[in-house]
Write a protein that holds these residues in place. Structure first.
Motif, mmCIF file in Angstrom:
data_model
loop_
_atom_site.group_PDB
_atom_site.id
_atom_site.type_symbol
_atom_site.label_atom_id
_atom_site.label_comp_id
_atom_site.label_asym_id
_atom_site.label_seq_id
_atom_site.Cartn_x
_atom_site.Cartn_y
_atom_site.Cartn_z
ATOM 1 N N ALA A 1 8.046 5.033 -4.804
ATOM 2 C CA ALA A 1 6.666 4.624 -4.513
ATOM 3 C C ALA A 1 6.012 4.013 -5.743
ATOM 4 N N ASP B 1 8.960 9.744 -4.723
ATOM 5 C CA ASP B 1 7.781 9.429 -5.531
ATOM 6 C C ASP B 1 8.074 8.325 -6.541
ATOM 7 N N ALA C 1 -1.336 9.487 -4.537
ATOM 8 C CA ALA C 1 -0.822 10.730 -5.119
ATOM 9 C C ALA C 1 0.681 10.627 -5.383
ATOM 10 N N ALA C 2 1.412 10.014 -4.437
ATOM 11 C CA ALA C 2 2.852 9.840 -4.632
ATOM 12 C C ALA C 2 3.125 8.889 -5.796
ATOM 13 N N THR D 1 0.838 -1.197 0.000
ATOM 14 C CA THR D 1 0.000 0.000 0.000
ATOM 15 C C THR D 1 0.877 1.252 0.000
ATOM 16 N N ARG D 2 0.636 2.134 -0.950
ATOM 17 C CA ARG D 2 1.361 3.397 -1.034
ATOM 18 C C ARG D 2 0.387 4.539 -1.326
ATOM 19 N N ASP D 3 0.784 5.759 -0.999
ATOM 20 C CA ASP D 3 -0.043 6.942 -1.231
ATOM 21 C C ASP D 3 -0.312 7.088 -2.734
#
Length: 652
Positions: free
Chosen positions: A647, A644, A556-557, A552-554
């Motif tokens: 990610a 980023d 937006a990133a 799981t990663r952001d």
């Protein structure tokens, strides 16, 4: 050489090496302690089976099993016949069973949930609780208050309320966790790893995580030879040479031992509150230091073969935690069970159909007991023991993952006495009874044949009796090591989801097809060779191994990272398409003569990076810290852009 030419040290070394040469009693080879046992004079208190994760549980006079092949939860009667079934999902398992509440907690690995099932005359699903990405292990705390879940992709130990499923707390873990066990006093939990040489000890009160290194028993030393001070034994016709070249006292020092790494720890089990056991394997990826390099093989050297299997016995009482190791003759050990009433430990590996019994397991008198060979009807079918449980009457229950059968081993007679083995400690075949096949395989015939070839050592595939594909590719992933092969340092690649459409193969792209790659690997391993249909079967299985789950990663990133990937960093030029590869080869500075463009699928689970493993993390890779240069110019990326981009790469 005359007997007098050997020193006492050499004789002692040779005697110590007899088990490895196959000349000692078989019982000594099944379980061989290296050091003083940890236990005392009395057995530890029995430990409930629900405190550790398994594919298998004893229920009443039968069993409860989660079959990873069909994805079905099955309850059986005493003879191994199915009396209830419940579909869970592909690649499901493992489970734990609470006999007090009659609830089973089953991992649904691909759906990111724990399925709660009431076990009665039938199997009834009552709840499905969400977890972080890729649950791989489950166990209960004493009294059943919390359900502990280990998650692989999101690398966390999560405690769920056993009644509501709400998350109570979580603790961070490392990469590729697999096994889980809880101490019966409720003070700690153990988490094992397939690609690390340590277990995590989690304090269940503070939730603090402390890694504990697993030590492997050292190989037997190379014998030291001492020659007497006397002339060379040359013929009498050469007296002048004898006089000119007298024999001097020479001591031959043993070469430096190659470095060994602990890997493949799939399971853990507590024997009372103060002691736990963890099966694992050791790998020797680089040959003997200072010796001639064997350019056509994998690792090993001197007294250390490429792969060995061991058992760590961990002590937790006292101010200084102790550890003692043992060699065990199982392959790819994944299953444990302990009969706390009789203090007998059972260890099995999916790669061989032998189960090792250790008697007095929690005591100072721990020693090898029976060797149980699971011989199925017909004699040509492999069991693949992937689950063990002890029935209330003391019988041993075995889950055969390859054939989807429950085997019952009669270990205790009507008078309560142990079933006796022969003079070598082997159990008679009459004590082993197999039930019927419980579920159809989800694999094709070729894929199933490949499954067995992948997991079982064979002279066809390797000249090492303990080395199979699964040794370096647990779960189709990688051991995180770099091996010295054909004059190059080459890391173990991830196979899961990275085979179809990614030709050519090998790090240098030297094999145009998967069949050619498999054939070349078998030759490197010293195998006698596979028939064309066996190569095709192994290829079919490897192509089917599901991709590693992404963490799981952001979002937006990840979106910003994709913009950097496609544009400023220029990664998409070569890493494009469904598999993120253009299937071409390039010449880079400081690398192989040619380098194949690797797939980026499952990148988060494939550290270290580059062919030689010279970039330990993706951040090091992106910042140009590895040994490969000229692939892309990332010097102008800001810290935020690097974060980023990483990610984005982790979610491929």
């Amino acid at each position: 050489m005359s007997p007098r030419s050997l020193s006492l040290t050499a004789v002692a070394s040779l005697i110590a090496a007899l088990p490895a040469l196959g000349l000692a009693a078989p019982r000594d080879r099944w379980f061989e302690l290296v050091g003083r046992p940890l236990g005392g004079t009395a057995p530890a208190l029995p430990t409930p089976a629900y405190l550790s994760t398994s594919r298998f549980a004893a229920v009443d006079d039968g069993a409860l099993v989660i079959d990873a092949d069909s994805g079905t939860l099955i309850r059986t009667d005493r003879v191994g016949t199915a009396i209830a079934q419940l579909a869970i999902g592909p690649d499901a398992g493992p489970l734990t069973f609470d006999p007090g509440t009659r609830r089973a907690y089953v991992v649904d690995r691909r759906a990111d949930r724990v399925v709660v099932v009431t076990v009665g005359d039938g199997l009834v699903r009552t709840h499905a609780w969400s977890t972080p990405v890729e649950p791989v292990a489950v166990a209960l705390t004493p009294g059943g208050r919390h359900v502990l879940v280990v998650t692989g992709a999101d690398r966390a130990l999560v405690a769920l309320d056993a009644l509501t499923g709400r998350e109570a707390w979580r603790a961070p873990l490392g990469a590729e966790p697999r096994g889980l066990a809880v101490s019966p006093d409720g003070t700690r939990a153990l988490v094992t790893y397939v690609s690390a040489g340590a277990v995590d000890v989690i304090d269940l009160a503070s939730h603090a995580v402390a890694p504990r290194v697993l030590a492997s028993p050292e190989p037997e030393p190379v014998p030291v030879l001492r020659f007497a001070r006397k002339p060379l034994p040359l013929p009498m016709s050469l007296p002048l040479l004898n006089a000119a070249f007298p024999r001097k006292s020479v001591r031959k020092s043993p070469p430096r031992r190659p470095r060994r790494f602990v890997r493949g720890a799939f399971a853990a089990l507590f024997l009372g509150a103060g002691q736990a056991v963890v099966p694992f394997q050791t790998e020797t990826p680089v040959g003997q230091p200072g010796g001639d390099e064997d350019t056509g093989s994998y690792g090993g050297g001197g007294a250390a073969p490429p792969i060995e299997h061991h058992l760590a016995m961990l002590g937790f009482s006292g101010d200084r935690p102790r550890q003692v190791g043992a060699r065990v003759q199982v392959v790819a050990p994944r299953a444990l069970a302990w009969d706390g009433v009789r203090d007998a430990l059972y260890v099995a590996g999916v790669g061989a159909d032998r189960i090792v019994q250790v008697t007095g397991a929690s005591q100072a008198r721990a020693r090898a007991g029976l060797a149980i060979v699971v011989a199925l009807p017909g004699g040509t079918t492999a069991c693949g023991p992937d689950g063990l449980a002890v029935a209330p009457d003391g019988d041993l229950l075995v889950w055969c993952a390859f054939t989807r059968q429950v085997v019952r081993v009669d270990l205790v007679g009507a008078d309560g006495a142990w079933t006796a083995g022969d003079a070598g400690g082997r159990l008679p075949a009459s004590a082993v009874a197999a039930g019927p096949v419980l579920a159809p395989s989800a694999l094709t015939a070729a894929q199933h044949a490949g499954l067995e070839l992948f997991h079982r050592p064979s002279r066809k595939t390797s000249d090492s009796p303990a080395l199979a594909c699964v040794s370096c590719h647990p779960d189709g992933r990688a051991d995180g090591l770099s091996w010295r092969i054909e004059g190059h340092t080459l890391q173990t690649p991830v196979l899961a989801g990275r085979i179809t459409g990614t030709h050519p193969y090998k790090w240098d792209g030297g094999d145009p097809t998967l069949a050619a790659s498999i054939t070349g690997t078998v030759a490197r391993l010293g195998g006698r060779g596979l028939a064309p249909d066996e190569v095709a079967a192994l290829a079919a299985y490897v192509e089917r191994i599901p991709s590693a789950r992404t963490p799981t990663r952001d979002p937006a990133a990840v979106a910003r990272g994709q913009f950097v990937f496609d544009g400023k960093a220029g990664c998409k030029t070569c890493h494009d398409g469904a598999a993120y590869t253009d299937t071409l080869r390039y010449r880079f500075k400081g690398t192989l003569r040619q380098s194949d463009t690797p797939s980026l699928r499952g990148l988060a689970a494939s550290a270290p990076y580059y062919h030689d493993g010279s970039a330990p993390t993706l951040e090091v890779l992106v910042r140009g810290g590895g040994a490969v240069h000229g692939m892309a110019d990332t010097r102008d990326l800001s810290d935020a852009e690097v974060t980023d981009l990483v990610a984005f790469l982790e979610t491929r």
